[in-house]
Design a protein around this motif. Structure first.
Motif, PDB file in Angstrom:
ATOM      1  N   ARG A   2     -88.791 -46.278 -36.074  1.00 27.93           N
ATOM      2  CA  ARG A   2     -89.490 -45.097 -35.548  1.00 27.93           C
ATOM      3  C   ARG A   2     -88.514 -43.925 -35.581  1.00 27.93           C
ATOM      4  NH1 ARG A   2     -90.824 -47.325 -29.864  1.00 27.93           N
ATOM      5  NH2 ARG A   2     -88.818 -48.301 -30.328  1.00 27.93           N
ATOM      6  N   ILE A   3     -88.900 -42.873 -36.295  1.00 33.91           N
ATOM      7  CA  ILE A   3     -87.968 -41.784 -36.607  1.00 33.91           C
ATOM      8  C   ILE A   3     -88.571 -40.450 -36.183  1.00 33.91           C
ATOM      9  CG2 ILE A   3     -86.707 -40.607 -38.455  1.00 33.91           C
ATOM     10  CD1 ILE A   3     -86.920 -43.238 -40.065  1.00 33.91           C
ATOM     11  N   LEU A   4     -87.772 -39.645 -35.513  1.00 35.21           N
ATOM     12  CA  LEU A   4     -88.135 -38.268 -35.207  1.00 35.21           C
ATOM     13  C   LEU A   4     -87.451 -37.355 -36.220  1.00 35.21           C
ATOM     14  CD1 LEU A   4     -89.226 -35.907 -33.463  1.00 35.21           C
ATOM     15  CD2 LEU A   4     -87.136 -36.112 -32.079  1.00 35.21           C
ATOM     16  N   VAL A   5     -88.248 -36.520 -36.896  1.00 37.98           N
ATOM     17  CA  VAL A   5     -87.715 -35.531 -37.827  1.00 37.98           C
ATOM     18  C   VAL A   5     -88.088 -34.153 -37.295  1.00 37.98           C
ATOM     19  CG1 VAL A   5     -87.642 -34.691 -40.193  1.00 37.98           C
ATOM     20  CG2 VAL A   5     -88.055 -37.129 -39.749  1.00 37.98           C
ATOM     21  N   THR A   6     -87.094 -33.370 -36.870  1.00 37.46           N
ATOM     22  CA  THR A   6     -87.365 -31.980 -36.501  1.00 37.46           C
ATOM     23  C   THR A   6     -87.218 -31.121 -37.756  1.00 37.46           C
ATOM     24  OG1 THR A   6     -85.090 -31.340 -35.935  1.00 37.46           O
ATOM     25  CG2 THR A   6     -86.398 -32.428 -34.210  1.00 37.46           C
ATOM     26  N   GLY A   7     -87.942 -30.015 -37.813  1.00 36.96           N
ATOM     27  CA  GLY A   7     -87.948 -29.232 -39.044  1.00 36.96           C
ATOM     28  C   GLY A   7     -88.565 -29.994 -40.198  1.00 36.96           C
ATOM     29  N   THR A  28     -92.420 -39.287 -36.565  1.00 38.84           N
ATOM     30  CA  THR A  28     -92.911 -38.156 -35.771  1.00 38.84           C
ATOM     31  C   THR A  28     -92.307 -36.901 -36.379  1.00 38.84           C
ATOM     32  OG1 THR A  28     -93.074 -39.480 -33.750  1.00 38.84           O
ATOM     33  CG2 THR A  28     -92.981 -37.082 -33.502  1.00 38.84           C
ATOM     34  N   ALA A  29     -93.176 -36.044 -36.915  1.00 34.59           N
ATOM     35  CA  ALA A  29     -92.751 -34.843 -37.633  1.00 34.59           C
ATOM     36  C   ALA A  29     -92.991 -33.619 -36.757  1.00 34.59           C
ATOM     37  CB  ALA A  29     -93.519 -34.718 -38.943  1.00 34.59           C
ATOM     38  N   LEU A  30     -91.901 -32.985 -36.349  1.00 31.11           N
ATOM     39  CA  LEU A  30     -91.977 -31.801 -35.489  1.00 31.11           C
ATOM     40  C   LEU A  30     -91.585 -30.563 -36.288  1.00 31.11           C
ATOM     41  CD1 LEU A  30     -92.139 -30.429 -32.637  1.00 31.11           C
ATOM     42  CD2 LEU A  30     -89.715 -31.000 -32.389  1.00 31.11           C
ATOM     43  N   ASP A  31     -92.410 -29.509 -36.213  1.00 32.21           N
ATOM     44  CA  ASP A  31     -92.085 -28.268 -36.885  1.00 32.21           C
ATOM     45  C   ASP A  31     -92.849 -27.127 -36.220  1.00 32.21           C
ATOM     46  OD1 ASP A  31     -90.762 -27.827 -39.974  1.00 32.21           O
ATOM     47  OD2 ASP A  31     -91.875 -26.142 -39.138  1.00 32.21           O
ATOM     48  N   LYS A  59     -87.152 -28.182 -24.513  1.00 34.29           N
ATOM     49  CA  LYS A  59     -86.525 -29.358 -23.902  1.00 34.29           C
ATOM     50  C   LYS A  59     -87.550 -30.394 -23.472  1.00 34.29           C
ATOM     51  CE  LYS A  59     -82.952 -30.624 -20.559  1.00 34.29           C
ATOM     52  NZ  LYS A  59     -81.948 -30.115 -19.596  1.00 34.29           N
ATOM     53  N   GLU A  60     -88.621 -29.966 -22.844  1.00 34.04           N
ATOM     54  CA  GLU A  60     -89.638 -30.910 -22.388  1.00 34.04           C
ATOM     55  C   GLU A  60     -90.284 -31.631 -23.568  1.00 34.04           C
ATOM     56  OE1 GLU A  60     -93.883 -30.920 -19.938  1.00 34.04           O
ATOM     57  OE2 GLU A  60     -92.571 -29.162 -19.822  1.00 34.04           O
ATOM     58  N   LEU A  61     -90.569 -30.894 -24.621  1.00 34.45           N
ATOM     59  CA  LEU A  61     -91.188 -31.494 -25.806  1.00 34.45           C
ATOM     60  C   LEU A  61     -90.243 -32.489 -26.467  1.00 34.45           C
ATOM     61  CD1 LEU A  61     -93.394 -31.681 -27.966  1.00 34.45           C
ATOM     62  CD2 LEU A  61     -92.397 -29.650 -29.053  1.00 34.45           C
ATOM     63  N   ILE A  62     -88.999 -32.106 -26.662  1.00 30.17           N
ATOM     64  CA  ILE A  62     -88.029 -33.006 -27.298  1.00 30.17           C
ATOM     65  C   ILE A  62     -87.823 -34.253 -26.446  1.00 30.17           C
ATOM     66  CG2 ILE A  62     -85.603 -33.251 -27.960  1.00 30.17           C
ATOM     67  CD1 ILE A  62     -87.229 -31.670 -29.966  1.00 30.17           C
ATOM     68  N   SER A  63     -87.795 -34.079 -25.133  1.00 29.04           N
ATOM     69  CA  SER A  63     -87.630 -35.232 -24.240  1.00 29.04           C
ATOM     70  C   SER A  63     -88.758 -36.233 -24.436  1.00 29.04           C
ATOM     71  CB  SER A  63     -87.571 -34.750 -22.793  1.00 29.04           C
ATOM     72  OG  SER A  63     -87.355 -35.840 -21.921  1.00 29.04           O
ATOM     73  N   ARG A  64     -89.983 -35.740 -24.558  1.00 30.84           N
ATOM     74  CA  ARG A  64     -91.128 -36.632 -24.786  1.00 30.84           C
ATOM     75  C   ARG A  64     -91.026 -37.329 -26.142  1.00 30.84           C
ATOM     76  NH1 ARG A  64     -94.347 -32.246 -23.074  1.00 30.84           N
ATOM     77  NH2 ARG A  64     -95.242 -32.096 -25.176  1.00 30.84           N
ATOM     78  N   CYS A  65     -90.644 -36.575 -27.152  1.00 36.21           N
ATOM     79  CA  CYS A  65     -90.554 -37.150 -28.493  1.00 36.21           C
ATOM     80  C   CYS A  65     -89.482 -38.228 -28.575  1.00 36.21           C
ATOM     81  CB  CYS A  65     -90.254 -36.047 -29.514  1.00 36.21           C
ATOM     82  SG  CYS A  65     -91.599 -34.884 -29.795  1.00 36.21           S
ATOM     83  N   LEU A  66     -88.372 -38.024 -27.877  1.00 38.41           N
ATOM     84  CA  LEU A  66     -87.263 -38.967 -27.957  1.00 38.41           C
ATOM     85  C   LEU A  66     -87.594 -40.323 -27.338  1.00 38.41           C
ATOM     86  CD1 LEU A  66     -84.170 -36.697 -27.195  1.00 38.41           C
ATOM     87  CD2 LEU A  66     -84.816 -37.704 -29.387  1.00 38.41           C
ATOM     88  N   LYS A  67     -88.545 -40.356 -26.436  1.00 35.87           N
ATOM     89  CA  LYS A  67     -88.904 -41.617 -25.777  1.00 35.87           C
ATOM     90  C   LYS A  67     -89.497 -42.627 -26.747  1.00 35.87           C
ATOM     91  CE  LYS A  67     -89.714 -39.504 -21.239  1.00 35.87           C
ATOM     92  NZ  LYS A  67     -90.717 -39.131 -20.211  1.00 35.87           N
ATOM     93  N   LYS A  68     -89.944 -42.158 -27.898  1.00 34.98           N
ATOM     94  CA  LYS A  68     -90.708 -43.011 -28.805  1.00 34.98           C
ATOM     95  C   LYS A  68     -89.937 -43.439 -30.046  1.00 34.98           C
ATOM     96  CE  LYS A  68     -94.811 -40.298 -27.564  1.00 34.98           C
ATOM     97  NZ  LYS A  68     -95.893 -39.411 -28.106  1.00 34.98           N
ATOM     98  N   VAL A  69     -88.662 -43.031 -30.193  1.00 35.28           N
ATOM     99  CA  VAL A  69     -87.997 -43.218 -31.487  1.00 35.28           C
ATOM    100  C   VAL A  69     -86.659 -43.930 -31.356  1.00 35.28           C
ATOM    101  CG1 VAL A  69     -89.118 -41.155 -32.423  1.00 35.28           C
ATOM    102  CG2 VAL A  69     -86.830 -40.956 -31.424  1.00 35.28           C
TER     103      VAL A  69
END
Length: 310
Positions: A2-7, A28-31, A59-69
């Protein structure tokens, strides 16, 4: 994994994300889609893809995303010296502060694979290869921020940093402001170029090899972790003049003019050793000539300079 990719919808991300999905990873693709790009539309059919429109500095969004990866690819970046110079506050908050925030929020078990730039070498010594032990001497705000971010990541541990050569090639979120892409575009539509300080050298790498090296790092993480690696074509430490000569092989009517008057605002001049990443089993697949051929096809589609960061 499970991978988080920002940008994730940027020049790199829109090539990396499809390759991760092909390998079976959950992404999870964040942009923030700041360029109004549609570069991930061709991936929306993938069940293992989640797309989030948001800011990598939230910060709140990244914190949520990090819980899953399990793995983090922090690609969100104001890329290039001109863009960072134009908006230094956004550059610092995106390119450095957001990275430190991820380091603060992540668990120690979460891996980070981070693309920095070998522009951190700045101005090298003539005929001396820059390797991972060469002192870093960035000459732009962009280079300075990337060097600081790399230092923070390596100090934090459980990471790999990739000092990318100048990237070239076609991406769904295309950029024409990269050197090979730019010069090839000029060859097609202007048929000539005026070079300042044509002897300046740097190293190059195809964007699809960037996707490949990210996957290589996932697959060989324990053998590579907590180290920086140069990533480029070892047979492609060439000058700007040399690059133009390579393009001219495929566009014979391309005229190259060297000017004695004027300075290149990008003062980078160095050659780079990629032996360390090669010793870990990674070798690029895509040559400079391959990339030029690919770009020539793309420029039958692209006729306006709408694909740049500024």
């Amino acid at each position: 994994m499970r991978i988080l990719v920002t940008g994730a919808a940027g020049y790199l991300g829109s090539v990396v994300v499809p390759e991760l999905l092909k390998k079976g990873h959950e992404v999870t693709a964040l942009d923030n889609f700041m360029y109004n790009q549609s570069s991930l539309l061709n991936c929306c059919f993938q069940e293992k893809l989640t797309i989030i429109r948001g800011d990598a500095r939230d910060k709140e969004l990244i914190s949520r995303c990090l819980k899953k990866v399990e793995v983090i690819f922090p690609l969100a970046c104001l890329t290039g010296a001109p863009l960072c110079t134009r908006d230094p506050i956004a550059a610092r908050t995106t390119n450095l502060d957001a990275i430190n925030m991820i380091l603060e929020l992540r668990s120690k078990g979460q891996r980070i694979i981070f693309p920095t730039t070998n522009s951190g070498y700045g101005i090298g010594q003539k005929d001396k290869f820059c390797d991972e032990n060469t002192p870093l001497n960035p000459i732009s705000l962009y280079g300075q921020l990337k060097v600081e971010a790399e230092k923070s990541i390596l100090s934090s541990g459980n990471c790999i940093t990739l000092r990318l050569a100048t990237v070239f090639g076609v991406s769904p979120r295309m950029r024409l402001d990269l050197l090979v892409n730019d010069f090839t575009y000029r060859a097609v539509y202007d048929r000539f170029i005026v070079l300042f300080e044509a002897h300046f050298k740097r190293n190059y790498i195809h964007i699809r090899d960037i996707a490949r090296v990210f996957i290589h790092c996932i697959d060989n993480f324990e053998n590579m972790k907590d180290q920086p690696y140069n990533v480029g074509l070892s047979d492609c430490n060439i000058s700007k003049r040399g690059l133009c000569e390579e393009i001219k092989k495929q566009v014979p009517e391309f005229h190259i003019i060297e000017s004695e008057i004027g300075k290149d605002p990008d003062k980078r001049d160095y050659i780079v050793s990629n032996k360390k990443i090669e010793s870990k089993g990674f070798n690029p697949d895509f040559s400079l000539q391959y990339g030029i051929t690919e770009l020539l096809k793309a420029y039958q589609i692209i006729k306006r300079n709408q694909y740049a960061n500024i």
